[in-house]
Design a protein around this motif. Structure first.
Motif, mmCIF file in Angstrom:
data_model
loop_
_atom_site.group_PDB
_atom_site.id
_atom_site.type_symbol
_atom_site.label_atom_id
_atom_site.label_comp_id
_atom_site.label_asym_id
_atom_site.label_seq_id
_atom_site.Cartn_x
_atom_site.Cartn_y
_atom_site.Cartn_z
ATOM 1 N N GLN A 207 -13.846 -5.115 71.214
ATOM 2 C CA GLN A 207 -13.125 -3.863 70.949
ATOM 3 C C GLN A 207 -14.010 -2.617 71.088
ATOM 4 O OE1 GLN A 207 -9.767 -4.271 70.374
ATOM 5 N NE2 GLN A 207 -9.390 -2.090 70.382
ATOM 6 N N TRP A 217 -10.122 1.050 79.337
ATOM 7 C CA TRP A 217 -10.505 -0.361 79.195
ATOM 8 C C TRP A 217 -10.951 -0.937 80.536
ATOM 9 C CZ3 TRP A 217 -10.917 -3.550 74.920
ATOM 10 C CH2 TRP A 217 -10.507 -3.003 73.700
ATOM 11 N N ARG A 221 -14.595 -2.577 81.341
ATOM 12 C CA ARG A 221 -14.749 -3.958 81.819
ATOM 13 C C ARG A 221 -15.516 -3.992 83.137
ATOM 14 N NH1 ARG A 221 -10.352 -8.490 83.712
ATOM 15 N NH2 ARG A 221 -11.636 -10.297 83.235
ATOM 16 N N ALA A 230 -10.758 -8.284 73.152
ATOM 17 C CA ALA A 230 -9.854 -7.392 72.419
ATOM 18 C C ALA A 230 -9.641 -7.919 71.001
ATOM 19 C CB ALA A 230 -8.509 -7.303 73.138
ATOM 20 N N SER A 233 -6.656 -4.430 69.575
ATOM 21 C CA SER A 233 -5.634 -4.232 70.613
ATOM 22 C C SER A 233 -4.650 -5.387 70.718
ATOM 23 C CB SER A 233 -6.292 -4.064 71.994
ATOM 24 O OG SER A 233 -6.982 -2.850 72.062
ATOM 25 N N MET A 243 -2.699 -6.595 77.863
ATOM 26 C CA MET A 243 -4.159 -6.546 77.964
ATOM 27 C C MET A 243 -4.693 -7.463 79.064
ATOM 28 S SD MET A 243 -5.115 -4.220 75.942
ATOM 29 C CE MET A 243 -6.906 -4.383 75.759
ATOM 30 N N VAL A 247 -9.220 -7.104 79.720
ATOM 31 C CA VAL A 247 -10.273 -7.725 78.902
ATOM 32 C C VAL A 247 -10.447 -9.175 79.352
ATOM 33 C CG1 VAL A 247 -9.914 -6.272 76.854
ATOM 34 C CG2 VAL A 247 -8.600 -8.402 77.113
#
Lengths: 339, 339
Positions: A207, A217, A221, A230, A233, A243, A247
């Protein structure tokens, strides 16, 4: 079935500081559900971040105390009803879910991991958490944690202070290090930090950013050489699709998702997306920690040390041996009051 | 544990025709796994479409017969090993998975649905399948199926022939109708058909198109007033993300995904994406049908009539009452040889 609640005050070994708050103790709520012969126990570890405290948990449990009905095995229907009645009270729902799993597994005469078809020899290495502190105190904490092969390091304040913490830690240990920024960085800070953290041999970063902002994000990454996980999230399985691609994995917590049953859904959904699975916790006694530990053979990483950060854990249950979680063999979740 | 296999020949009541093939009988393979005291039974219903037949199932089972080891509860590890060793043999894996669930639930002394935390009163209405045929034969089959509140109608040949079938059916019944095109239409045909099917009060349309071609799926979904369900496009939980947004739901089959354990993953992943869940089957005896029926409280729709389409089902298990599946109360999956 009889349903009762009890508030417990958990004292922290060290006042616990993460990116957004500091605390010296924690009030959690125990739930006991009894069929007259056996009693299942569960625990709610409310989180202010999600708008919960012990009072809100007690009110939610009062509201739903009749719902488990006569059969602890009716888990799917009971938990569906709880989601409808107390949708925002995930810690309260987790407490009921854990108590029902404990009671039902006791009635089957098997430990929870066995009910779930899992191999107790497959538990992952669990990490020990180092809260935010001054370098001198950090070094002392790291020395105290010498028996743990993996540390979870709380960052997320100013980048320069974070790097100071990292230097203090690496001056003391070669242990595996997992970073948790608890949503404490801006996008630019996070991009810079994941780059600079690569020199500290970091296993993963959790996070880095607040929930939302998919583009930020994605930037983080792309800049990172280690997996990005995450936590805030992703609360439930429903949060995984948004997501996906942003991630590498998710941190599954019983208190965020509402219990063992939804944790399985969340793990299955994350795996379907090819994601890494970590299983984590809040500040919890051995009741909730042990329930999560039974699920840990499904995870790549565990961060189940909430019970080790308190000085007055009222229960014993899962333990840690050479870093790996050791699951109780007793029927149910297998916790017992400490004498 | 002792492991044995048996090939069974299932005779079809009517030669069964779907979009791509016609057959008068079916060879399935039973698996029995015994701990010396209790015996779990499973079934593989191989599918030529997925490159399987009874011979390939027997070869795959020979390859993995030692893998279940000494403990039927080690389901996660056992099934992971099977996926590695016989990745393409999903029906063979399903047979082992069903037998292990049957044996483990027998040892716990509970019916499978109870082990899974499900409510046997929540089983959905199951449909009765009408294969492709001439209008006169279709009308006769529909009259024979008068006790079933929902029919699953196989289409997917020429649109004009499909519409002739629909007119024949609607001339005989007001039952709920679910369409299965078994990937038999082109994109243009599918778009036209979903529009024209709306006048026949159709509940859903399954697999209008072959797997692949996301743009064609999107066109069909946009043209349709009823939900579109993926069958051949979604085998396991890993196939769900790519179909999210292109369909409204998935048809979960034990034989496609490799058993109860992966079926749960697939259902959980579909739900996380907000999808409808149908649980379906191949031509199967009451062994595999009953295993799937235990999962059906998790589904919105069931299509578990594979055992009703054969004249020599060697087993009894789940039954149908007023269209709803009725689950056996015996420990395990609860099937017994027909006397």
């Amino acid at each position: 079935m009889r349903f009762s609640t009890e508030t417990i005050r958990l004292d922290l070994v060290h006042p616990f500081r993460i990116a957004r708050e500091v605390s010296a103790h924690k009030n959690n709520v125990l739930v006991r559900i009894s069929d007259g012969e056996m009693t299942g126990i569960g625990e709610a570890a409310p989180s202010l971040y999600y708008g919960e405290d012990a009072g809100s948990v007690l009110r939610a449990l009062e509201e739903v105390s009749a719902l488990p009905g006569g059969d602890p095995f009716g888990l799917e229907a009971t938990m569906d009803r709880l989601v409808t009645r107390i949708p925002g009270d995930s810690a309260a729902r987790a407490a009921v879910d854990i108590a029902l799993h404990d009671l039902a597994a006791q009635r089957l005469g098997v430990p929870l991991y066995r009910w779930l078809g899992l191999d107790p020899g497959e538990t992952p290495v669990t990490s020990f958490t180092i809260g935010i502190d001054e370098p001198k105190a950090i070094r002392r904490k790291v020395r105290e944690a010498a028996g743990y092969p993996a540390l979870k390091v709380k960052l997320g304040s100013e980048p320069e202070k974070d790097l100071e913490i990292m230097r203090a830690i690496r001056s003391e240990t070669d242990a595996r290090i997992r970073i948790d920024a608890n949503a404490g960085w801006t996008a630019d800070q996070a991009v810079e930090m994941v780059k600079r953290l690569s020199e500290f041999d970091v296993e993963l970063v959790e996070q880095p950013l607040p929930p939302g902002s998919p583009e930020a994000w994605r930037r983080v990454r792309e800049a990172a050489s280690m997996p990005i996980i995450a936590d805030e999230s992703v609360l439930t399985s429903r949060d995984v699709p948004a997501m996906a691609g942003l991630v590498d994995g998710v941190n599954v917590k019983l208190m965020k998702c509402g219990g063992v049953r939804e944790a399985l859904r969340l793990i299955h959904t994350a795996r379907a997306h090819g994601m890494i699975v970590m299983i984590g916790c809040m500040i919890e006694s051995s009741v909730a920690i042990t329930a999560a530990a039974h699920l840990s053979p499904l995870a790549d990483y565990a961060d189940l040390d909430g019970n080790l950060l308190i000085s007055n854990d009222p229960f014993s249950g899962a333990s840690v041996r050479q870093g790996h979680l050791v699951l109780p063999e007793k029927p149910g979740i297998g916790v017992a009051p400490r004498s």
